[in-house]
Design a protein around this motif. Structure first.
Motif, PDB file in Angstrom:
ATOM      1  N   PHE A  24      -6.810  -1.136  -1.124  1.00  0.00           N
ATOM      2  CA  PHE A  24      -5.756  -1.591  -1.357  1.00  0.00           C
ATOM      3  C   PHE A  24      -5.300  -1.710   0.083  1.00  0.00           C
ATOM      4  O   PHE A  24      -5.433  -1.333   1.312  1.00  0.00           O
ATOM      5  N   THR A  25      -5.132  -3.122   0.197  1.00  0.00           N
ATOM      6  CA  THR A  25      -4.336  -3.769   1.433  1.00  0.00           C
ATOM      7  C   THR A  25      -2.633  -3.636   1.676  1.00  0.00           C
ATOM      8  O   THR A  25      -2.579  -3.703   2.695  1.00  0.00           O
ATOM      9  N   ARG A  78     -12.720   8.125 -10.418  1.00  0.00           N
ATOM     10  CA  ARG A  78     -12.569   6.928 -10.643  1.00  0.00           C
ATOM     11  C   ARG A  78     -12.149   5.366  -9.782  1.00  0.00           C
ATOM     12  O   ARG A  78     -11.936   4.548 -10.022  1.00  0.00           O
ATOM     13  N   THR A  79     -10.670   6.533  -9.410  1.00  0.00           N
ATOM     14  CA  THR A  79      -9.716   5.798  -8.966  1.00  0.00           C
ATOM     15  C   THR A  79      -9.335   6.210  -7.310  1.00  0.00           C
ATOM     16  O   THR A  79      -9.934   7.224  -7.014  1.00  0.00           O
ATOM     17  N   LYS A  80      -9.030   5.528  -6.622  1.00  0.00           N
ATOM     18  CA  LYS A  80      -8.335   5.683  -4.833  1.00  0.00           C
ATOM     19  C   LYS A  80      -7.317   6.635  -5.112  1.00  0.00           C
ATOM     20  O   LYS A  80      -6.373   7.344  -6.512  1.00  0.00           O
ATOM     21  N   GLU A  81      -7.628   8.314  -3.918  1.00  0.00           N
ATOM     22  CA  GLU A  81      -6.433   8.548  -4.092  1.00  0.00           C
ATOM     23  C   GLU A  81      -4.408   9.006  -3.328  1.00  0.00           C
ATOM     24  O   GLU A  81      -4.353   7.124  -2.683  1.00  0.00           O
ATOM     25  N   LYS A 122      -3.235   6.674  -6.048  1.00  0.00           N
ATOM     26  CA  LYS A 122      -2.894   5.651  -6.797  1.00  0.00           C
ATOM     27  C   LYS A 122      -3.945   5.822  -8.055  1.00  0.00           C
ATOM     28  O   LYS A 122      -4.855   4.720  -8.886  1.00  0.00           O
ATOM     29  N   ALA A 123      -3.814   6.785  -8.827  1.00  0.00           N
ATOM     30  CA  ALA A 123      -4.726   7.148 -10.313  1.00  0.00           C
ATOM     31  C   ALA A 123      -4.668   6.116 -11.340  1.00  0.00           C
ATOM     32  O   ALA A 123      -4.926   5.555 -12.292  1.00  0.00           O
ATOM     33  N   GLN A 124      -3.453   5.499 -11.278  1.00  0.00           N
ATOM     34  CA  GLN A 124      -2.611   4.633 -12.291  1.00  0.00           C
ATOM     35  C   GLN A 124      -3.523   2.857 -12.206  1.00  0.00           C
ATOM     36  O   GLN A 124      -3.758   2.749 -12.821  1.00  0.00           O
ATOM     37  N   TRP A 125      -4.317   2.879 -10.956  1.00  0.00           N
ATOM     38  CA  TRP A 125      -5.427   1.437 -11.097  1.00  0.00           C
ATOM     39  C   TRP A 125      -6.669   1.990 -11.192  1.00  0.00           C
ATOM     40  O   TRP A 125      -6.523   2.919 -10.584  1.00  0.00           O
TER      41      TRP A 125
END
Length: 189
Positions: free
Chosen positions: A180-181, A112-115, A117-120
């Motif tokens: 994420f940009t 459910r998150t980006k690799e 960036k698990a905190q977002w």
């Protein structure tokens, strides 16, 4: 001028007339009609493209630099609420400790998150039961039994990974396409 048995005319001064002359005229007429038809149909096809205001809503840019760990914000994406949550390490550990097979809609936090960036966690703020907006993203709102989101309409409880844990909702809160940009900006859509 004389006509032979197969219908070809003969000019006695110059020889045989070109038997394919009429074919060229037919090809030219069909090509002209085809181009005219394409020019007539082009505006009809073009009107089916999305308008400029729809294209403007197709993406949403969110600045996440001011969101502290443990907080969430509400934004808007395609006229729907969007939740962006900055998970604490304890919330990440709690989400990872859940037995995925026990979930109604089994998904890990990593799915459910980006690799990296698990905190977002980015989700649409629309309950999957009947489309109400769950509470839990705003300051002081009820977060439900599992510390994530609570839908006051019919009592669905979501955990910190926005996975359905209790109540009538059939599935987890949807995760839209996003990227994420930079380290502080995400683009949804």
């Amino acid at each position: 001028m004389a006509t032979l048995e197969d219908g070809v005319t003969v000019d006695q001064d110059h020889g045989l007339e070109n038997p394919r002359r009429r074919d060229y005229l037919q090809y030219a007429a069909v090509a002209f009609a085809g181009v005219g038809g394409a020019v007539a149909v082009l505006p009809l096809i073009n009107q089916m493209n999305p308008s400029a205001d729809v294209l403007a809503l197709s993406t949403t840019e969110v600045d996440i630099s001011a969101i502290e760990a443990g907080q969430a914000i509400k934004a808007s994406f395609r006229k729907q609420p969007l939740f962006v949550r900055h998970l604490t390490q304890a919330e990440i550990d709690e989400a990872n400790a859940v037995q995925v097979s026990s979930l109604r809609d089994p998904q890990t936090l990593a799915e459910r998150t980006k690799e990296g960036k698990a905190q977002w966690l980015v989700t649409l703020g629309v309950c999957t039961h009947l489309g109400c907006v769950p509470l839990g993203a705003g300051e002081g709102e009820a977060k439900g039994d599992f510390g994530g989101y609570f839908c006051p309409c019919h009592g669905s409880h979501y955990d910190t990974a926005a996975r359905i844990r209790k109540g009538p909702a059939p599935s987890n809160l949807a995760v839209p396409d996003y990227q994420f940009t930079s380290d502080t900006v995400i683009v949804v859509g």
